[in-house]
Design an enzyme around this catalytic site. Structure first.
Site, mmCIF file in Angstrom:
data_model
loop_
_atom_site.group_PDB
_atom_site.id
_atom_site.type_symbol
_atom_site.label_atom_id
_atom_site.label_comp_id
_atom_site.label_asym_id
_atom_site.label_seq_id
_atom_site.Cartn_x
_atom_site.Cartn_y
_atom_site.Cartn_z
ATOM 1 N N LYS A 482 0.840 -1.191 0.000
ATOM 2 C CA LYS A 482 0.000 0.000 0.000
ATOM 3 C C LYS A 482 0.880 1.248 0.000
ATOM 4 O O LYS A 482 2.086 1.186 0.270
ATOM 5 C CB LYS A 482 -0.922 -0.003 1.213
ATOM 6 N N ARG A 580 -9.725 0.954 15.244
ATOM 7 C CA ARG A 580 -9.680 1.738 14.011
ATOM 8 C C ARG A 580 -10.764 1.228 13.077
ATOM 9 O O ARG A 580 -11.752 1.875 12.829
ATOM 10 C CB ARG A 580 -8.281 1.649 13.387
ATOM 11 N N TYR A 707 13.628 32.066 3.075
ATOM 12 C CA TYR A 707 12.425 32.822 3.421
ATOM 13 C C TYR A 707 12.436 33.256 4.895
ATOM 14 O O TYR A 707 12.877 32.506 5.770
ATOM 15 C CB TYR A 707 11.177 31.975 3.176
ATOM 16 N N MET A 756 9.745 25.308 -1.530
ATOM 17 C CA MET A 756 8.902 24.338 -2.209
ATOM 18 C C MET A 756 9.717 23.359 -3.045
ATOM 19 O O MET A 756 9.467 22.151 -3.027
ATOM 20 C CB MET A 756 7.882 25.043 -3.110
#
Length: 809
Positions: A482, A580, A707, A756
């Site tokens: 998965k 779950r 940044y 990014m």
């Protein structure tokens, strides 16, 4: 030429059945998935992590009619026209056969052992010696107890020199390798820490490795690594000591490579090699002293050694243009390595059509026997197309069953590539280095930015073997693929698992299973999170749902009733403490009644999920979970009236709770090289995230980086910008020095906020250049701890825009 009768004589077995004593033998087979020439093969049922006797029927169905087995009680009645020879140990039998074959050759045989560098030295010697010798080299890293036997067996009468490597990991292993290789020239590359855990001391490891040189007339090694080796047995040494036969006086490096100054027999000599790293320099020196021992003039050695090429020692699987898969194996070409590459091509089920681009063999001395074997090898592959490069191969054109295209050079093929319709197929590119087929690969591979995730498919196999060794023989194995196989890929990983005959795969969502089915994966696939909108695809692609609630059970039963389907396989999930998904104990009776009266379905398995199988402080809770599951699972099976597979162990459960293996276990993160059990498993790292340096800046103290000016410099610094950011899956929490990356073996911190598409590193304290490779997660587990998460999150978070490159070492 060997016959089954001569094999019987070599093995000295008194227990045999020969249906056809004229059967000739040229191929030794141990894997029913890798049968190439059934007419001249004998199958050895070797017992390792899996018992080879289980695959005799498969080999027989594929045409094998000669078998060497060890189980005295094995019934041969289903195989009346087959030959059987019983031995005490089938691995020792194949080794005995190889040892006898080795005795047929009176040629120089170079045997290489050591902790590291064996394969590099072997490949470089092959490059250096092929002008004078018809060199046989053992394929890739075939240096194990079985690999050496298969390597030696491939020696042919026309070979004039052989180079075979030997690897050991524990005492008592070298004697068998020595008998098979029996080198006349012995090489010890170095004596590092690899596999040292199998020995009580480094000296014991040396003594074991030295056994390879029992009959060697020349032994070559470095006194820097083995200062006391001459006390074991004399040899030709190199190093910095006055007493060394080949004394290193100086090694200097620059951007172009390294200059080695040495003294040999009172003469000072210079050699230049195109490498800077210590390992390559040492491996090159080893090659130099081998050439000296073989009588080469220094001028020839100097000329050839400076022309050494870097080695890509692995077969790579890449995404190609036009929905193709490209298998790049362009660094060497001989029959043995071609067979290995074709085996890997056959594992690729994502395309029904397969093509081969094949160059001539490097400096091969072709014989009719070799050409006949090549023809048989290619015709056994069911290839759509064979592209031949080099006139030396043109003689086989009319004998090949596939479509054949011929080119005299690589440049001629590249010019014609736009005309060839390569699409929706797997393409193996296999060639000797001198043909530069990597240029063909570059033309066919889909382009991407320089950040890649390298996936070692061989490591997945190795980890699988380790976990299989912990299981009882009757326990089935389900693998979790998965979330893009924990970031490692989809069908590429599933193909490896299918080839290794797992019992089940598991995905999270139906679309993941659909992708695997479209890629040719035929194993049963369980889907953990089905929903009503996906039932159509579930049926169409034969996926098996996890049923975890009365609502999803009723919805699926209604869907099956509407299409009049019966006995559809499902898996019942029980909630024993995870809370779950799954049926709680108080919901069980009601669910069982529904299952009993529903012919639309058949329960294949019942399972639950351990909450804390790796936490020693939660042993009581885990034991309680297991007991509750067993009780409910037994009631389910009894109520249904037919057997149902039961499974509760996850990766850490396999290790920590062996009594709970039951009928099947589910292997997840451990398959991908992450050991969370802390029980001493020697798992291999599967994935490596790499990027490169785009730019390096020199900045003054008190300037800022990134940044929001978060990266404040406290000294004059060198800052590298690398091509990875949070859009690629590099978490923003790893900025400002929390994240660490590795350049040329040295750890450097991030500085400033992660952007990014890129981030910045402080490389003030190391030597680095623009374009250098960067390892993004040098320690994945530690990186996860640094941002208070788990390795799973880091792996599955790597963006799909990061190109996955698969390789098989």
């Amino acid at each position: 030429m060997y016959t089954i009768t001569s094999v019987l004589q070599i093995l000295s077995s008194e227990h045999y059945f020969l249906a056809d004593d004229s059967w000739t033998i040229s191929e030794l087979v141990y894997d029913s998935r890798k049968i190439r020439d059934v007419k001249e093969s004998v199958f050895f049922a070797i017992k390792s992590s899996r018992d080879g006797h289980q695959f005799i029927a498969d080999a027989y169905d594929k045409g094998i009619r000669s078998f060497v087995i060890s189980d005295i009680g094995f019934s041969i009645s289903p195989y009346p026209d087959a030959n059987f020879i019983w031995v005490e140990d089938t691995l020792k039998a194949i080794q005995a056969l190889a040892a006898v074959h080795r005795k047929q050759f009176d040629i120089p045989v170079i045997g290489i052992t050591g902790s590291n560098g064996k394969t590099i030295v072997k490949e470089w010697l092959y490059q250096l010696l092929t002008a004078e010798y018809n060199v046989y080299q053992s394929p890739k890293s075939y240096n194990s107890q079985l690999g050496v036997a298969l390597s030696v067996w491939n020696l042919q009468a026309d070979h004039t020199l052989a180079i075979i490597e030997a690897g050991i990991s524990r005492p008592g292993e070298m004697e068998a390798l020595q008998q098979m290789i029996d080198p006349s020239i012995g090489i010890l590359t170095n004596l590092g820490t690899a596999h040292l855990e199998g020995f009580s001391s480094k000296n014991d490891k040396l003594i074991e490795k030295w056994k390879l040189f029992k009959h060697a007339t020349q032994i070559l090694f470095s006194s820097n690594y083995v200062p006391d080796a001459k006390s074991i047995r004399s040899g030709f040494t190199w190093g910095t000591n006055e007493s060394d036969d080949f004394r290193i006086l100086n090694i200097s490096t620059d951007h172009a490579g390294s200059k080695i100054t040495a003294r040999y027999q009172q003469e000072e000599i210079d050699f230049v090699i195109p490498f800077q790293d210590k390992a390559s320099v040492e491996n090159a020196i080893t090659c130099i002293i081998v050439m000296i021992q073989l009588g080469y003039d220094f001028s020839v050695i100097e000329q050839r050694i400076k022309g050494l090429k870097p080695l890509e020692m692995r077969l790579q699987l890449k995404k190609g243009k036009n929905n193709c898969s490209i298998i790049d194996d362009t660094y060497s070409n001989d029959l043995a390595s071609l067979q290995i590459a074709l085996d890997f091509l056959n594992q690729q089920n994502q395309h029904t059509q397969k093509s081969l681009i094949l160059s001539g063999f490097a400096d091969a001395k072709f014989t009719t026997k070799i050409m006949d074997k090549l023809i048989r090898l290619l015709n056994n592959q069911l290839l759509k197309r064979v592209v031949l490069i080099d006139r030396s191969l043109f003689g086989i054109i009319t004998a090949i069953n596939s479509e054949v295209l011929c080119y005299e050079s690589t440049a001629e093929l590249i010019a014609d590539l736009p005309r060839i319709d390569f699409s929706n197929e797997a393409i193996l590119i296999k060639g000797a280095r001198k043909f530069h087929l990597e240029e063909v690969s570059q033309q066919l591979v889909e382009k991407s930015h320089d950040t890649v995730m390298e996936i070692n498919l061989k490591a997945i196999e190795s980890n699988l073997i380790q976990y299989r060794s912990l299981l009882r023989k009757d326990v089935k194995l389900m693998a979790m693929v998965k979330a893009f196989s924990y970031g490692s890929g989809g069908f590429e990983v599933a193909n490896v698992l299918q080839f290794n005959k797992l019992d089940y795969l598991t995905v999270a969502f139906v679309d993941e299973g659909v992708e695997l089915r479209k890629a040719g994966v035929t194993l049963p696939i369980m889907v953990l999170s089905p929903h009503e909108g996906t039932f159509d695809d579930m049926i169409t692609y034969q996926l098996e749902p996890e049923i975890y609630s009365k609502r999803i059970l009723n919805a699926f039963l209604q869907f099956l009733a509407d299409i009049q389907f019966v006995d559809y396989p499902i898996h019942i999930k029980l909630d024993t403490g995870m809370h779950r998904l799954g049926f709680m104990a108080n919901e069980f009776d009601d669910a069982l009644i529904t299952l009993q009266k529903s012919p639309q379905i058949k329960v294949v398995s019942v399972f639950s999920h351990l909450v804390a199988s790796g936490d020693t402080t939660q042993k009581e809770f885990t034991a309680q979970q297991i007991q509750e599951f067993k009780t409910l699972a037994d009631r389910l099976e009894s109520g249904l009236g037919y057997p149902v597979l039961k499974h509760i162990c996850n990766t850490t459960g396999i290790v920590n709770w062996p009594d709970a293996q039951l009928d099947m276990v589910r292997l997840g993160i451990g398959l991908y090289g992450i050991d969370l059990s802390d029980n001493g498993l020697h798992l291999e790292s599967v994935s490596t995230l790499k990027t490169t340096i785009s730019q390096i800046k020199k900045l003054n103290k008190e300037e800022t980086v990134g940044y929001d000016r978060k990266g404040v410099l406290k000294r004059d610094s060198r800052i590298a910008t690398v091509k990875i950011g949070y859009a690629d899956g590099y978490d923003r929490r790893l900025g400002n020095g929390i994240g660490k990356m590795m350049i040329a073996g040295q750890i450097v911190p991030t500085i400033g906020n992660v952007c990014m598409d890129m981030c910045m590193l402080d490389i003030t304290d190391i030597t680095a250049h623009e374009g250098d490779e960067v390892i993004v997660f040098p320690d994945l587990i530690q990186t996860a701890k640094d941002i208070e998460t788990i390795p799973y999150e880091l792996l599955v978070g790597i963006s799909s825009r990061v190109k996955r490159v698969y390789f098989y070492e």
